[in-house]
Design a protein around this motif. Structure first.
Motif, mmCIF file in Angstrom:
data_model
loop_
_atom_site.group_PDB
_atom_site.id
_atom_site.type_symbol
_atom_site.label_atom_id
_atom_site.label_comp_id
_atom_site.label_asym_id
_atom_site.label_seq_id
_atom_site.Cartn_x
_atom_site.Cartn_y
_atom_site.Cartn_z
ATOM 1 N N SER A 196 0.838 -1.199 0.000
ATOM 2 C CA SER A 196 0.000 0.000 0.000
ATOM 3 C C SER A 196 0.876 1.253 0.000
ATOM 4 C CB SER A 196 -0.892 -0.018 1.241
ATOM 5 O OG SER A 196 -1.350 1.276 1.495
ATOM 6 N N GLU B 116 0.888 2.872 7.441
ATOM 7 C CA GLU B 116 -0.041 2.291 8.417
ATOM 8 C C GLU B 116 -0.517 3.320 9.433
ATOM 9 O OE1 GLU B 116 1.650 -1.191 10.215
ATOM 10 O OE2 GLU B 116 1.913 -2.095 8.214
ATOM 11 N N LEU C 174 -3.678 5.005 8.672
ATOM 12 C CA LEU C 174 -4.918 4.234 8.714
ATOM 13 C C LEU C 174 -5.636 4.413 10.048
ATOM 14 C CD1 LEU C 174 -3.616 0.981 7.000
ATOM 15 C CD2 LEU C 174 -4.715 2.977 5.953
#
Ligand SMILES: Cc1ncc(COP(=O)(O)O)c(C=O)c1O
Length: 400
Positions: free
Chosen positions: A2, A6, A9
């Motif tokens: 991705s 993180e 997110l």
């Protein structure tokens, strides 16, 4: 793999900014929308402050400054804390950032390790939990019910503190409720904190000057000087001086913390705009009389809006001490059905209904951590507020 890290997110875009943007888009598309979502005064920046910025440009103050702010502005901030809050800080205990938002962000980034807890009384300003999450901390939300004026009860604070608690964030007057702590209410909170010497206090005093009915603002380190060596007293020119777009906030606290925050700033944005800093010096050192004049208008609007909202079936609105928000309960409309057959199940459903049916943009209480409520900003023209409240009343009356 991705593209997005993180850590991102864990957080979401600011819901209050999203509401303002949506209202602007609908207006641009020709819809008749009254935006009550924005957290900024509708008054223009005073002329003496604008003139100071123009003079700074003409003087050539257009270069980098120290990352933590110019000596002149830091001196003006220290003088402000002494004059208005009985707090003595030396210039090396002061940092200036690109808005109050950056100051809070830097403080959390500079101090939180993964899993460190930050106590956040709810309702809260939307950015606190997400900033804590971005810094890998754990927000510990403590609900503050309307029965206690949306303020933190000492026993609830005591129960929330653990060995991992690093900070508590206090915000008086509050965004979104307008609730402000009296001296005695603040003392009850600081008394608890005195017993927990590992807990630091981040006090967001952004709405200090926006209080009504002779309310007397207090800051935690002023009420309890023994907490000063573990308090970051944060403030800014955005709200009281109508300077939201200039992006100047500031804070004072122990040198070690200020230095750590400066390191982050020096490796990210560097100094806040040199021109805005010159304007902020004038804001802090110049005439202050327009604040009382603005407050007289805000108080009138507050009383108007509270009175009109209390005439809406299903709503109940308390009268707050300060800021420019009200936080009415919409408990009485939950479970009702809209004219096109949709059931209102949450404050989110209710604000969507207000926007779609009568073109009023408000923010759902869910965004601030306490439901079922919604936030209205009354920092907008009185006629628009009257119109908006009449529309809200119509919408409430149409529910079955
Ligand atoms: C409680 C509170 N703190 C901080 C800020 C951020 O202020 P600034 O615009 O100076 O970044 C806001 C702005 O809405 C606020 O409401």
């Amino acid at each position: 793999m991705s593209l997005i890290a993180e850590r991102l997110l864990r957080i979401k875009p600011s819901p209050t900014i999203a509401v303002s943007q949506k209202a602007r888009e609908l207006k641009a598309a020709g819809r008749d929308v009254i935006g009550l979502g924005a957290g900024e005064p509708d008054f223009d920046t005073p002329d003496n402050i604008k003139a100071a910025a123009i003079a700074a440009i003409q003087r050539g103050d257009t270069k980098y400054t120290n990352p933590e702010g110019t000596p002149e502005l830091k001196a003006a901030v220290a003088a402000k804390f002494r004059r208005e809050n009985d707090l003595d800080y030396t210039p090396d205990q002061v940092i200036v950032g690109t808005g109050g938002k950056q100051v809070i962000y830097n403080a959390l980034m500079a101090t939180l390790n993964a899993g460190d807890e930050v106590i956040i009384p709810a309702p809260f300003w939307v950015s606190y939990p997400d900033m804590v999450l971005l810094a890998e901390g754990e927000p510990v939300i403590v609900p503050c019910s309307q029965n206690n004026g949306f303020k933190l009860r000492p026993e609830d604070l005591e129960a929330a503190i653990t060995p991992r608690t690093r900070w508590i964030i206090l915000n008086s007057p509050s965004n979104p409720t307008g609730a402000a702590y009296t001296h005695d209410e603040m003392k009850a909170v600081t008394d608890v904190l005195l017993r927990h010497e590992n807990v630091w206090v981040l006090t967001d005093d952004m709405y200090e000057h926006l209080v009504y009915d002779d309310f007397k603002f207090v800051s935690p380190a002023q009420v309890e000087p023994a907490l000063k060596n573990r308090t970051l007293t944060m403030n800014g020119v955005s709200k009281a001086y109508c300077m939201t777009g200039w992006r100047i906030g500031y804070a004072a606290g122990p040198v070690k913390l200020i230095k750590a925050m400066t390191t982050i700033q020096s490796q990210s944005t560097s100094n806040p705009s040199s021109i805005s800093q010159a304007a902020a010096i004038e804001a802090l050192n110049g005439p202050q009389d327009f604040i009382a004049a603005h407050n007289a208008v805000f108080k009138q609007r507050r009383d108007l809006v509270v009175g009109l909202l209390n005439q809406c079936p299903g709503l109940h609105c308390a009268t707050p001490e300060g800021a420019f928000y009200v936080y009415p309960s919409c408990a009485g409309v939950i479970g009702k059905t809209t004219p096109d057959g949709k059931k209102i199940q949450s404050d989110g459903d209710f604000v969507t209904y207000l926007l779609e049916s009568v073109g009023v943009a408000a923010v759902q209480g869910e965004a601030f951590g306490l439901s079922p409520y919604f936030r209205i900003s009354y920092a907008t023209a009185t006629e628009l507020l009257e119109d908006a409240c009449a529309r809200i009343k119509r919408a409430c009356e149409a529910l079955k």
